[in-house]
Enzyme design. Sequence first.
Site, PDB file in Angstrom:
ATOM      1  N   CYS A  39       0.757  -1.248   0.000  1.00 51.72           N
ATOM      2  CA  CYS A  39       0.000   0.000   0.000  1.00 51.72           C
ATOM      3  C   CYS A  39       0.790   1.303   0.000  1.00 51.72           C
ATOM      4  O   CYS A  39       0.803   2.030  -0.991  1.00 51.72           O
ATOM      5  CB  CYS A  39      -0.938  -0.031   1.198  1.00 51.72           C
ATOM      6  SG  CYS A  39      -0.104  -0.671   2.674  1.00 51.72           S
ATOM      7  N   HIS A 102      -2.221   7.480   3.568  1.00 47.21           N
ATOM      8  CA  HIS A 102      -1.191   6.455   3.817  1.00 47.21           C
ATOM      9  C   HIS A 102       0.255   6.902   3.581  1.00 47.21           C
ATOM     10  O   HIS A 102       1.143   6.076   3.411  1.00 47.21           O
ATOM     11  CB  HIS A 102      -1.486   5.191   2.983  1.00 47.21           C
ATOM     12  CG  HIS A 102      -1.536   3.964   3.828  1.00 47.21           C
ATOM     13  ND1 HIS A 102      -1.304   2.698   3.339  1.00 47.21           N
ATOM     14  CD2 HIS A 102      -1.774   3.805   5.148  1.00 47.21           C
ATOM     15  CE1 HIS A 102      -1.421   1.817   4.311  1.00 47.21           C
ATOM     16  NE2 HIS A 102      -1.705   2.468   5.420  1.00 47.21           N
ATOM     17  N   ASP A 249      -3.409  -0.472  -5.987  1.00 54.80           N
ATOM     18  CA  ASP A 249      -2.103  -0.174  -5.381  1.00 54.80           C
ATOM     19  C   ASP A 249      -1.202  -1.400  -5.253  1.00 54.80           C
ATOM     20  O   ASP A 249       0.006  -1.271  -5.068  1.00 54.80           O
ATOM     21  CB  ASP A 249      -2.265   0.512  -4.018  1.00 54.80           C
ATOM     22  CG  ASP A 249      -2.983  -0.355  -2.993  1.00 54.80           C
ATOM     23  OD1 ASP A 249      -3.650  -1.337  -3.389  1.00 54.80           O
ATOM     24  OD2 ASP A 249      -2.903  -0.050  -1.793  1.00 54.80           O
ATOM     25  N   ASN A 250      -1.791  -2.588  -5.289  1.00 50.63           N
ATOM     26  CA  ASN A 250      -1.000  -3.834  -5.251  1.00 50.63           C
ATOM     27  C   ASN A 250      -1.917  -4.986  -5.631  1.00 50.63           C
ATOM     28  O   ASN A 250      -3.127  -4.801  -5.757  1.00 50.63           O
ATOM     29  CB  ASN A 250      -0.366  -4.081  -3.867  1.00 50.63           C
ATOM     30  CG  ASN A 250      -1.309  -3.881  -2.691  1.00 50.63           C
ATOM     31  OD1 ASN A 250      -1.142  -2.957  -1.896  1.00 50.63           O
ATOM     32  ND2 ASN A 250      -2.316  -4.728  -2.592  1.00 50.63           N
TER      33      ASN A 250
END
Length: 483
Positions: A39, A102, A249-250
């Site tokens: 993330c 984040h 994001d992943n």
Amino acid sequence: MGWGDLGAFGEPSKETPNLDQMASEGMLFLDFYTANPLCSPSRAALLTGRLPVRNGFYTTNAHARNAYTPQDIVGGIPDSELLLPELLKKAGYTNKIIGKWHLGHRPQFHPLRHGFDEWFGSPNCHFGPFDNRALPNIPVYRDWEMIGRYYEDFKIDLKTGEANLTQIYLQEALDFISKQQASQQPFFLYWAIDATHAPVYASKHFLGTSQRGLYGDAVREIDDSIGKILKHLQKLGISENTFVFFTSDNGAALISAPKQGGSNGRFLCGKQTTFEGGMREPAIAWWPGHIPAGGVSHQLGNVMDLFTTSLSLAGLQPPGDRQIDGIDLLPAILQGKLIDRPIFYYRGNEMMAVRVGLYKAHYWTWSNSWEEYSKGIDFCPGQNVSGVTTHTQEEHTTLPLLFHLGRDPGEKYPLSFAGDEYQRAMERISVVVQQHKATMVPGEPQLNVCDKAVMNWSPPGCEKLGKCLKPPKSDPKKCFWPH
């Protein structure tokens, strides 16, 4: 969200009609990557156009470890980094982030200090509930100040998976777009929702509607919301003047699957790993009247390219005083050109693998440690490939493991070291890696130090709500990153 989570990418239940339509009206990227398999670093890369090892979103506490920004992290996005919204401001853009930031939760890392004009969302993931003694519940912000906390004011029912957050994030997006259109104001919206991150949630209307269980409910709600955002742009008559890009994001977190995690299609492993399942993402570009409908691109793309491409759309140059890893994808998107460029797969401070053309060379392999694996933490469930998904960090720098991702997308069949194909491909790849390493200047690592005193005890705005908590005494320690 994983590569295999959308109907357009072959998900069997075909429950993403809006994203599938977005793909049919725009361009599908089949070879699009994130800059890191988790993330925070991938978000830092998206907004700076730079690899996490350059922008500081990595750790040197141990070799090749995944690190992010939990509540007790001391670091965050450095002031020396230039973020996309800061640069877009120069071209008169108004910038909003909705959802998960984040990139650090302490005051100096606040998104409004880094180019955003508005924020509705949270600095951290929606973990919890916590008792506000050992750990505080995560705050939700509107702009500079908190307006409540997850589980207290923004309910998430862990038993049923019910939460209204995606609906709130959707309304925020629609209102922001309407406001900017009414004042003829160019805008950048970063819609960073997180319903598909465990603990997975969906609103009542979507609960129990998917063949795939709760995770599918969350995907369906995100899909529905994106459909509403695109229709809103069309209704306001600004769709032909708005570039929209969807990605993740992943890769899907297979450790949470199947109830709380998604699908990476035919690819190996998932989030936390530098195998294809950890870093290859679903990606769709949409811009009616500009992007030819129904396009499918084999361009190697990366989230960092969205930084450079967005600047290009706004008529801006990328900063010339630093290494930018993102490229301008407009020639690939608008003219169908293929730009030759490598993809680097980093885990923490180590370049684990590199892709050049259809070949991927692994210089290191690791899924996670035997110790973690023996506790039931499995990043590659049902996918053990001997000598590839290793539980010890294996170095292959003298003879990298080489895969042809066209014939073998699942990274199951390494090419023979003795074959001509291996020699030819490695000659080309070695030059790329040498050039990359020769110019690599790592940034100051931001994810090394943790301290319970810096958690979200008393965020700005807590006084008005009577939600300030007393922090413990400061006790900075090296963060522990097991994988």
